[in-house]
Scaffold this motif. Structure first.
Motif, PDB file in Angstrom:
ATOM      1  N   LYS A  23       0.890  -1.189   0.026  1.00  0.00           N
ATOM      2  CA  LYS A  23      -0.088   0.053   0.094  1.00  0.00           C
ATOM      3  C   LYS A  23       0.831   1.467   0.032  1.00  0.00           C
ATOM      4  CE  LYS A  23      -4.243  -1.471   0.137  1.00  0.00           C
ATOM      5  NZ  LYS A  23      -5.343  -1.323  -1.086  1.00  0.00           N
ATOM      6  N   GLY A  24       2.199   1.089  -0.057  1.00  0.00           N
ATOM      7  CA  GLY A  24       3.026   2.202  -0.038  1.00  0.00           C
ATOM      8  C   GLY A  24       3.383   2.911   1.454  1.00  0.00           C
ATOM      9  N   SER A  25       3.154   2.052   2.470  1.00  0.00           N
ATOM     10  CA  SER A  25       3.633   2.579   3.553  1.00  0.00           C
ATOM     11  C   SER A  25       4.819   1.923   4.179  1.00  0.00           C
ATOM     12  CB  SER A  25       2.428   2.254   4.639  1.00  0.00           C
ATOM     13  OG  SER A  25       2.834   2.975   5.756  1.00  0.00           O
ATOM     14  N   SER A  26       5.186   2.032   5.357  1.00  0.00           N
ATOM     15  CA  SER A  26       6.297   1.198   5.712  1.00  0.00           C
ATOM     16  C   SER A  26       6.092   0.685   6.891  1.00  0.00           C
ATOM     17  CB  SER A  26       7.649   2.330   6.276  1.00  0.00           C
ATOM     18  OG  SER A  26       6.937   3.326   7.138  1.00  0.00           O
ATOM     19  N   VAL A  27       7.079  -0.281   7.227  1.00  0.00           N
ATOM     20  CA  VAL A  27       6.813  -1.215   8.655  1.00  0.00           C
ATOM     21  C   VAL A  27       6.896  -0.317   9.725  1.00  0.00           C
ATOM     22  CG1 VAL A  27       7.801  -3.101   9.865  1.00  0.00           C
ATOM     23  CG2 VAL A  27       7.702  -3.268   7.264  1.00  0.00           C
ATOM     24  N   ASP A  28       7.612   0.699   9.750  1.00  0.00           N
ATOM     25  CA  ASP A  28       7.894   1.501  10.853  1.00  0.00           C
ATOM     26  C   ASP A  28       6.425   2.136  11.234  1.00  0.00           C
ATOM     27  OD1 ASP A  28      10.693   1.125  11.146  1.00  0.00           O
ATOM     28  OD2 ASP A  28      11.061   2.935   9.972  1.00  0.00           O
ATOM     29  N   ALA A  29       5.687   2.319  10.300  1.00  0.00           N
ATOM     30  CA  ALA A  29       4.270   2.947  10.501  1.00  0.00           C
ATOM     31  C   ALA A  29       3.313   2.086  11.213  1.00  0.00           C
ATOM     32  CB  ALA A  29       3.421   3.077   9.068  1.00  0.00           C
ATOM     33  N   LEU A  30       3.731   0.640  11.155  1.00  0.00           N
ATOM     34  CA  LEU A  30       2.882  -0.181  12.275  1.00  0.00           C
ATOM     35  C   LEU A  30       3.274  -0.184  13.674  1.00  0.00           C
ATOM     36  CD1 LEU A  30       2.890  -3.364   9.872  1.00  0.00           C
ATOM     37  CD2 LEU A  30       1.041  -1.674  10.418  1.00  0.00           C
ATOM     38  N   LEU A  31       4.454   0.234  13.908  1.00  0.00           N
ATOM     39  CA  LEU A  31       5.391   0.291  15.191  1.00  0.00           C
ATOM     40  C   LEU A  31       4.768   1.615  16.044  1.00  0.00           C
ATOM     41  CD1 LEU A  31       8.828  -0.877  14.391  1.00  0.00           C
ATOM     42  CD2 LEU A  31       6.755  -2.329  15.018  1.00  0.00           C
ATOM     43  N   ASN A  32       3.679   1.224  17.094  1.00  0.00           N
ATOM     44  CA  ASN A  32       3.080   2.270  17.852  1.00  0.00           C
ATOM     45  C   ASN A  32       2.783   1.803  18.989  1.00  0.00           C
ATOM     46  OD1 ASN A  32       1.012   4.366  18.879  1.00  0.00           O
ATOM     47  ND2 ASN A  32       1.037   5.352  16.717  1.00  0.00           N
ATOM     48  N   PRO A  33       3.637   2.257  20.120  1.00  0.00           N
ATOM     49  CA  PRO A  33       3.624   1.914  21.407  1.00  0.00           C
ATOM     50  C   PRO A  33       2.156   2.303  22.053  1.00  0.00           C
ATOM     51  CG  PRO A  33       5.625   2.985  21.042  1.00  0.00           C
ATOM     52  CD  PRO A  33       4.845   3.313  19.912  1.00  0.00           C
ATOM     53  N   ALA A  34       1.815   3.625  21.844  1.00  0.00           N
ATOM     54  CA  ALA A  34       0.564   3.729  22.219  1.00  0.00           C
ATOM     55  C   ALA A  34      -0.707   3.115  21.975  1.00  0.00           C
ATOM     56  CB  ALA A  34       0.090   5.423  21.860  1.00  0.00           C
ATOM     57  N   ALA A  35      -0.822   2.592  20.605  1.00  0.00           N
ATOM     58  CA  ALA A  35      -1.697   1.613  20.015  1.00  0.00           C
ATOM     59  C   ALA A  35      -1.520   0.421  20.737  1.00  0.00           C
ATOM     60  CB  ALA A  35      -1.477   1.657  18.489  1.00  0.00           C
ATOM     61  N   PHE A  36      -0.324  -0.250  20.931  1.00  0.00           N
ATOM     62  CA  PHE A  36      -0.051  -1.611  21.507  1.00  0.00           C
ATOM     63  C   PHE A  36      -0.710  -1.369  23.070  1.00  0.00           C
ATOM     64  CE2 PHE A  36       2.134  -4.432  24.302  1.00  0.00           C
ATOM     65  CZ  PHE A  36       2.545  -5.470  23.352  1.00  0.00           C
ATOM     66  N   VAL A  37      -0.407  -0.397  23.657  1.00  0.00           N
ATOM     67  CA  VAL A  37      -0.899  -0.191  25.241  1.00  0.00           C
ATOM     68  C   VAL A  37      -2.411  -0.222  25.231  1.00  0.00           C
ATOM     69  CG1 VAL A  37      -0.835   1.050  27.286  1.00  0.00           C
ATOM     70  CG2 VAL A  37       1.072   0.811  26.107  1.00  0.00           C
ATOM     71  N   ILE A  38      -2.958   0.484  24.287  1.00  0.00           N
ATOM     72  CA  ILE A  38      -4.414   0.593  24.237  1.00  0.00           C
ATOM     73  C   ILE A  38      -5.254  -0.671  23.795  1.00  0.00           C
ATOM     74  CG2 ILE A  38      -6.553   1.698  23.291  1.00  0.00           C
ATOM     75  CD1 ILE A  38      -4.748   4.176  22.899  1.00  0.00           C
ATOM     76  N   VAL A  39      -4.582  -1.353  22.787  1.00  0.00           N
ATOM     77  CA  VAL A  39      -5.197  -2.765  22.410  1.00  0.00           C
ATOM     78  C   VAL A  39      -4.910  -3.850  23.090  1.00  0.00           C
ATOM     79  CG1 VAL A  39      -5.629  -4.142  20.265  1.00  0.00           C
ATOM     80  CG2 VAL A  39      -5.587  -1.548  20.076  1.00  0.00           C
ATOM     81  N   ILE A  40      -3.641  -4.117  23.244  1.00  0.00           N
ATOM     82  CA  ILE A  40      -3.306  -5.232  24.024  1.00  0.00           C
ATOM     83  C   ILE A  40      -3.531  -5.252  25.621  1.00  0.00           C
ATOM     84  CG2 ILE A  40      -1.347  -7.014  24.625  1.00  0.00           C
ATOM     85  CD1 ILE A  40      -2.104  -6.595  21.382  1.00  0.00           C
ATOM     86  N   CYS A  41      -2.989  -4.187  26.109  1.00  0.00           N
ATOM     87  CA  CYS A  41      -3.497  -4.027  27.648  1.00  0.00           C
ATOM     88  C   CYS A  41      -4.827  -3.764  27.865  1.00  0.00           C
ATOM     89  CB  CYS A  41      -2.548  -2.832  28.307  1.00  0.00           C
ATOM     90  SG  CYS A  41      -0.899  -3.193  28.055  1.00  0.00           S
ATOM     91  N   GLY A  42      -5.611  -2.950  27.047  1.00  0.00           N
ATOM     92  CA  GLY A  42      -7.112  -2.719  27.419  1.00  0.00           C
ATOM     93  C   GLY A  42      -7.825  -4.179  27.131  1.00  0.00           C
ATOM     94  N   THR A  43      -7.469  -4.985  26.123  1.00  0.00           N
ATOM     95  CA  THR A  43      -8.242  -6.228  26.072  1.00  0.00           C
ATOM     96  C   THR A  43      -7.733  -7.285  27.049  1.00  0.00           C
ATOM     97  OG1 THR A  43      -7.666  -6.211  23.490  1.00  0.00           O
ATOM     98  CG2 THR A  43      -8.216  -8.299  24.558  1.00  0.00           C
ATOM     99  N   LEU A  44      -6.587  -7.202  27.642  1.00  0.00           N
ATOM    100  CA  LEU A  44      -6.253  -7.914  28.976  1.00  0.00           C
ATOM    101  C   LEU A  44      -6.878  -7.490  29.981  1.00  0.00           C
ATOM    102  CD1 LEU A  44      -4.371 -10.229  30.156  1.00  0.00           C
ATOM    103  CD2 LEU A  44      -2.754  -8.397  30.465  1.00  0.00           C
ATOM    104  N   ALA A  45      -6.906  -6.163  30.102  1.00  0.00           N
ATOM    105  CA  ALA A  45      -7.849  -5.622  31.257  1.00  0.00           C
ATOM    106  C   ALA A  45      -9.328  -6.222  31.233  1.00  0.00           C
ATOM    107  CB  ALA A  45      -7.763  -4.102  31.422  1.00  0.00           C
ATOM    108  N   ALA A  46      -9.659  -6.062  30.039  1.00  0.00           N
ATOM    109  CA  ALA A  46     -11.040  -6.468  29.910  1.00  0.00           C
ATOM    110  C   ALA A  46     -11.397  -8.071  30.279  1.00  0.00           C
ATOM    111  CB  ALA A  46     -11.581  -6.255  28.536  1.00  0.00           C
TER     112      ALA A  46
END
Length: 246
Positions: A23-46
């Protein structure tokens, strides 16, 4: 090791990475600590709020089964049951006592012990079916932990995207930050939807399939032990149990 499951997991990550590059983006664009915390930790919390500790512990213990599934071989089990039947006809039920210690499966050991103790056929069936239902219920609750994770993860992804867009709205005065900020906001959605549909939900379905096969194996065992207790002929027992297999 189940190579099919392993390949599927690797392919799941490759789909996201290669798709991002195409799609013309880069792998670095997928690395987002804030998104990781919200999704992974949020799912674990639920999950922690919803799931009792014992069920969560059982779910974690079952996780390796996705990649190292137990071997379900009905033909082998039927052969063993017929062998027990032949021993009981030659030596009586007490002749099976030596078989109990050789069994690593506690369910099988319990059934053999009831048989050796001379438990009436219907009483034996009742005890073993209660054990079967209890184990199946416990395992299904554990498998649903991954199913629930697949339900929560996309929602947490949306929360992460909204929070990212809120941050973007606060920087409208700086157009140079808008594109990067919007892209980062949607990374959380990728995390949530990808985690759910490429990992959690397939894992839950795989474990449920294994539980179903395990239940079938235990049903074969119960029917075989009851038939031995009733004194049926080994060949009759074999013919009856063959009906459980395709």
């Amino acid at each position: 090791m189940d190579l099919v499951s392993l390949i599927g997991t690797i392919l799941a990550f490759l789909v996201i990475i290669v798709g991002t590059l195409l799609k013309g983006s880069s792998v670095d664009a997928l690395l987002n600590p804030a998104a990781f915390v919200i999704v992974i930790c949020g799912t674990l919390a639920a999950l922690l709020v919803q799931t009792p500790g014992a069920v969560l512990k059982r779910a974690l213990a079952m996780l390796p089964m996705v990649y190292r599934p137990p071997q379900h071989q009905p033909a082998n089990l039927i052969s063993r049951i017929v062998g027990w039947s032949e021993i009981s006809r030659r030596q009586g039920l007490l002749g099976l006592e030596s078989q109990i210690d050789a069994e690593s499966d506690r369910f099988v050991g319990k059934g053999l012990q009831l048989l050796v103790d001379g438990t009436e056929p219907e009483a034996l069936r009742g005890v073993m079916e209660v054990e079967l239902e209890t184990r199946e219920h416990s395992d299904l609750l554990a498998a649903r932990v991954f199913e629930n994770a697949g339900t929560y993860a996309p929602t947490m992804g949306i929360i992460g995207a909204v929070m990212g867009l809120m941050a973007v709205m606060q920087n409208l005065a700086d157009p140079g930050k808008l594109g990067h900020g919007i892209a980062a906001a949607f990374v959380a959605t990728i995390y949530g939807v990808g985690l759910a549909n490429l990992l959690m939900l397939p894992m839950a379905a795989r474990l449920k399939g294994m539980i179903q096969k395990q239940t079938q194996m235990r049903e074969i065992l119960i029917e075989g032990l009851v038939s031995i207790a009733e004194g049926e002929n080994p060949r009759q027992i074999e013919a009856k149990l063959q009906g459980f297999t395709p």
